[in-house]
Design a protein around this motif. Structure first.
Motif, PDB file in Angstrom:
ATOM      1  N   PRO A  60       0.835  -1.208   0.000  1.00  0.00           N
ATOM      2  CA  PRO A  60       0.000   0.000   0.000  1.00  0.00           C
ATOM      3  C   PRO A  60       0.869   1.257   0.000  1.00  0.00           C
ATOM      4  O   PRO A  60       1.918   1.295   0.659  1.00  0.00           O
ATOM      5  CB  PRO A  60      -0.796  -0.128   1.304  1.00  0.00           C
ATOM      6  N   PRO A  61       0.450   2.304  -0.698  1.00  0.00           N
ATOM      7  CA  PRO A  61       1.290   3.505  -0.826  1.00  0.00           C
ATOM      8  C   PRO A  61       1.087   4.501   0.311  1.00  0.00           C
ATOM      9  O   PRO A  61       0.800   5.676   0.090  1.00  0.00           O
ATOM     10  CB  PRO A  61       0.813   4.091  -2.162  1.00  0.00           C
ATOM     11  N   TRP A  62       1.222   4.032   1.548  1.00  0.00           N
ATOM     12  CA  TRP A  62       1.094   4.956   2.675  1.00  0.00           C
ATOM     13  C   TRP A  62       1.946   4.492   3.858  1.00  0.00           C
ATOM     14  O   TRP A  62       1.488   4.417   4.991  1.00  0.00           O
ATOM     15  CB  TRP A  62      -0.365   5.111   3.099  1.00  0.00           C
ATOM     16  N   SER A  63       3.205   4.210   3.587  1.00  0.00           N
ATOM     17  CA  SER A  63       4.094   3.724   4.647  1.00  0.00           C
ATOM     18  C   SER A  63       5.107   4.758   5.115  1.00  0.00           C
ATOM     19  O   SER A  63       5.866   4.494   6.033  1.00  0.00           O
ATOM     20  CB  SER A  63       4.840   2.470   4.177  1.00  0.00           C
ATOM     21  N   ASP A  64       5.158   5.928   4.490  1.00  0.00           N
ATOM     22  CA  ASP A  64       6.086   6.971   4.930  1.00  0.00           C
ATOM     23  C   ASP A  64       5.429   8.330   4.766  1.00  0.00           C
ATOM     24  O   ASP A  64       4.291   8.449   4.304  1.00  0.00           O
ATOM     25  CB  ASP A  64       7.407   6.891   4.152  1.00  0.00           C
ATOM     26  N   LEU A  65       6.145   9.375   5.165  1.00  0.00           N
ATOM     27  CA  LEU A  65       5.580  10.722   5.182  1.00  0.00           C
ATOM     28  C   LEU A  65       5.167  11.186   3.790  1.00  0.00           C
ATOM     29  O   LEU A  65       4.076  11.745   3.601  1.00  0.00           O
ATOM     30  CB  LEU A  65       6.595  11.695   5.788  1.00  0.00           C
ATOM     31  N   TYR A  66       6.027  10.968   2.814  1.00  0.00           N
ATOM     32  CA  TYR A  66       5.731  11.418   1.457  1.00  0.00           C
ATOM     33  C   TYR A  66       4.474  10.750   0.919  1.00  0.00           C
ATOM     34  O   TYR A  66       3.563  11.405   0.391  1.00  0.00           O
ATOM     35  CB  TYR A  66       6.927  11.111   0.551  1.00  0.00           C
ATOM     36  N   GLU A  67       4.408   9.438   1.055  1.00  0.00           N
ATOM     37  CA  GLU A  67       3.266   8.704   0.527  1.00  0.00           C
ATOM     38  C   GLU A  67       1.971   9.086   1.238  1.00  0.00           C
ATOM     39  O   GLU A  67       0.941   9.296   0.588  1.00  0.00           O
ATOM     40  CB  GLU A  67       3.507   7.200   0.668  1.00  0.00           C
ATOM     41  N   THR A  68       2.021   9.184   2.551  1.00  0.00           N
ATOM     42  CA  THR A  68       0.797   9.518   3.272  1.00  0.00           C
ATOM     43  C   THR A  68       0.325  10.934   2.950  1.00  0.00           C
ATOM     44  O   THR A  68      -0.878  11.198   2.883  1.00  0.00           O
ATOM     45  CB  THR A  68       0.994   9.369   4.790  1.00  0.00           C
ATOM     46  N   LEU A  69       1.262  11.848   2.712  1.00  0.00           N
ATOM     47  CA  LEU A  69       0.885  13.208   2.344  1.00  0.00           C
ATOM     48  C   LEU A  69       0.181  13.225   0.986  1.00  0.00           C
ATOM     49  O   LEU A  69      -0.842  13.902   0.809  1.00  0.00           O
ATOM     50  CB  LEU A  69       2.132  14.098   2.311  1.00  0.00           C
ATOM     51  N   VAL A  70       0.720  12.471   0.026  1.00  0.00           N
ATOM     52  CA  VAL A  70       0.108  12.426  -1.300  1.00  0.00           C
ATOM     53  C   VAL A  70      -1.258  11.738  -1.264  1.00  0.00           C
ATOM     54  O   VAL A  70      -2.223  12.207  -1.865  1.00  0.00           O
ATOM     55  CB  VAL A  70       1.049  11.720  -2.304  1.00  0.00           C
ATOM     56  N   VAL A  71      -1.364  10.622  -0.535  1.00  0.00           N
ATOM     57  CA  VAL A  71      -2.635   9.901  -0.492  1.00  0.00           C
ATOM     58  C   VAL A  71      -3.664  10.658   0.345  1.00  0.00           C
ATOM     59  O   VAL A  71      -4.863  10.614   0.051  1.00  0.00           O
ATOM     60  CB  VAL A  71      -2.430   8.466   0.038  1.00  0.00           C
ATOM     61  N   THR A  72      -3.230  11.379   1.367  1.00  0.00           N
ATOM     62  CA  THR A  72      -4.150  12.232   2.112  1.00  0.00           C
ATOM     63  C   THR A  72      -4.731  13.308   1.207  1.00  0.00           C
ATOM     64  O   THR A  72      -5.935  13.609   1.254  1.00  0.00           O
ATOM     65  CB  THR A  72      -3.436  12.884   3.312  1.00  0.00           C
TER      66      THR A  72
END
Length: 268
Positions: A60-72
């Motif tokens: 899943p693309p939400w394991s770090d700060l960058y990914e979670t920021l983009v998916v948020t």
């Protein structure tokens, strides 16, 4: 590998903001329709980017700060598109497009180390990652939309003195906060279950846990205050903005300032 910034999506959201602004000011249904088309185009690119990251990283693309920021940012745009499809006012859409574009811009400015995809660290290799983090991302996406609506509400109150529109925005903000509060509650419950599986306890007063609880209480107070009639008008908007400040400290501040067991977003 690195996930290239979704520049096309960011541009589409920015153009959509302009089209929605024209549609709202001039009362033009055509401009709002054009804005919705641009918004959907931005969403399509955004979803494609998330899919590419998932395929390349095999997770899943939400394991770090960058990914979670983009998916948020993606979830903020999704919520805004859903509300626009139902209410067709342009207010939720312009707020979500602005916040989504801002989130993508912020993600693109992170150092390269934050944007590099790699295997999951051992602590995150759990099926709970899919459910807990996704619930929190949905909450942050909804709260980002609520923040944008609150800022727009205050701006219209002081600049245009349009009480009818600000009441509509207040009602819209209340609906969005309710969704975010539900997702946050679910995320905290799932996080407690993950903590029990990983560390043998449901709650340990870790900084991230504490600030998630603070955020939960603030948004709970927003909802309760609105229900009893105390938190209305400018107070409702200010309370939503205060809740968002707590949410963003939970999202960013804890990782960089307080650390703790949840500080997985920082590259080592």
């Amino acid at each position: 590998m690195t996930w290239q910034p979704l520049a096309g999506s960011c541009i589409a959201y920015a153009l959509a903001c302009g089209a929605f602004a024209i549609g709202i000011v001039r009362g033009s249904a055509k401009s709002r329709a054009a804005g919705f088309g641009l918004m959907c185009a931005g969403l399509a690119v955004h979803l494609t980017g998330a899919g590419m990251r998932t395929y390349a990283a095999e997770r899943p693309p939400w394991s770090d700060l960058y990914e979670t920021l983009v998916v948020t940012s993606l979830m903020c745009a999704v919520f805004g598109a859903c509300f626009e499809a139902v209410f067709r006012s342009g207010y939720a859409a312009i707020s979500s497009c602005f916040m989504a574009a801002l989130g993508l811009l912020g993600a693109s400015l992170l150092p390269l180390d934050f944007r590099t995809s790699g295997p999951l660290i051992p602590e995150l290799r759990s099926h709970w990652l899919k459910y807990h983090v996704l619930s929190m991302i949905c909450a942050y996406g909804a709260f980002s939309l609520a923040f944008g609506i609150s800022v727009l509400q205050l701006w219209l109150h002081f600049i245009r003195k349009d009480d009818a529109v600000t009441r509509k925005l207040e009602d819209l903000n209340y609906r969005v906060v309710q969704i975010g509060f539900f997702c946050l509650t679910l995320g905290i419950i799932l996080g407690a279950a993950w903590a029990d599986a990983a560390w043998g306890r449901y709650w340990g007063w870790d900084p991230k846990e504490i600030w998630a609880l603070v955020t939960w209480f603030l948004y709970g107070a927003c909802i309760h205050g609105r229900m009893i009639g105390w938190c209305r008008g400018r107070r409702a908007a200010a309370a939503s903005i205060l809740g968002y400040a707590a949410a963003m400290f939970t999202f960013f501040g804890v990782n960089f300032l307080l650390g703790g067991l949840h500080s997985y977003a920082n590259p080592t």
